[in-house]
Enzyme design. Structure first.
Site, short mmCIF file in Angstrom:
data_model
loop_
_atom_site.label_atom_id
_atom_site.label_comp_id
_atom_site.label_asym_id
_atom_site.label_seq_id
_atom_site.Cartn_x
_atom_site.Cartn_y
_atom_site.Cartn_z
N CYS A 24 0.83 -1.21 0.00
CA CYS A 24 0.00 0.00 0.00
C CYS A 24 0.86 1.26 0.00
O CYS A 24 1.54 1.54 0.99
CB CYS A 24 -0.91 -0.05 1.23
SG CYS A 24 -1.71 1.49 1.64
N CYS A 27 0.10 3.84 2.70
CA CYS A 27 0.60 3.35 3.99
C CYS A 27 2.07 3.74 4.17
O CYS A 27 2.50 4.12 5.26
CB CYS A 27 0.45 1.84 4.10
SG CYS A 27 -1.27 1.28 4.00
#
Length: 100
Positions: A24, A27
């Site tokens: 991600c 993230c």
């Protein structure tokens, strides 16, 4: 999962949980912000990172539908939650309301 549940239920300090995944990109953008926030609060705040790919049970239990998702707990009670990258100041404002 039991250790995680015990941590969010028994901790004297509020616990900020960062649900993330290695693949991600948002993230990865949030990670240095979380590190800075953790350093700012020291012992007043516990920060736990939960990889949703390795801990699917926790992600299901807390209905994590998108990542990153941040959830702030204190003594087992969910105080705040947000999905997406949060700015450092924005995150600190939320935490300041719950940290003594």
């Amino acid at each position: 999962m039991a250790k995680f549940t015990q941590l969010i239920n028994k901790s004297d300090a509020p616990v900020l949980v960062d649900f993330y995944a290695d693949w991600c990109q948002p993230c990865h953008a949030l990670a240095p912000i979380i590190r800075d926030v953790s350093k700012e609060y020291g012992e007043k705040l516990k920060v736990v990172k939960v990889n949703i790919d390795k801990n699917q049970q926790a992600a299901l239990k807390y209905q994590v539908r998108s990542i990153p998702t941040l959830i702030l707990f204190h003594k087992g009670k969910l105080l705040w939650r947000a999905a997406g990258v949060q700015g450092k100041q924005q995150l600190m404002q939320v935490i300041d309301r719950h940290v003594q």
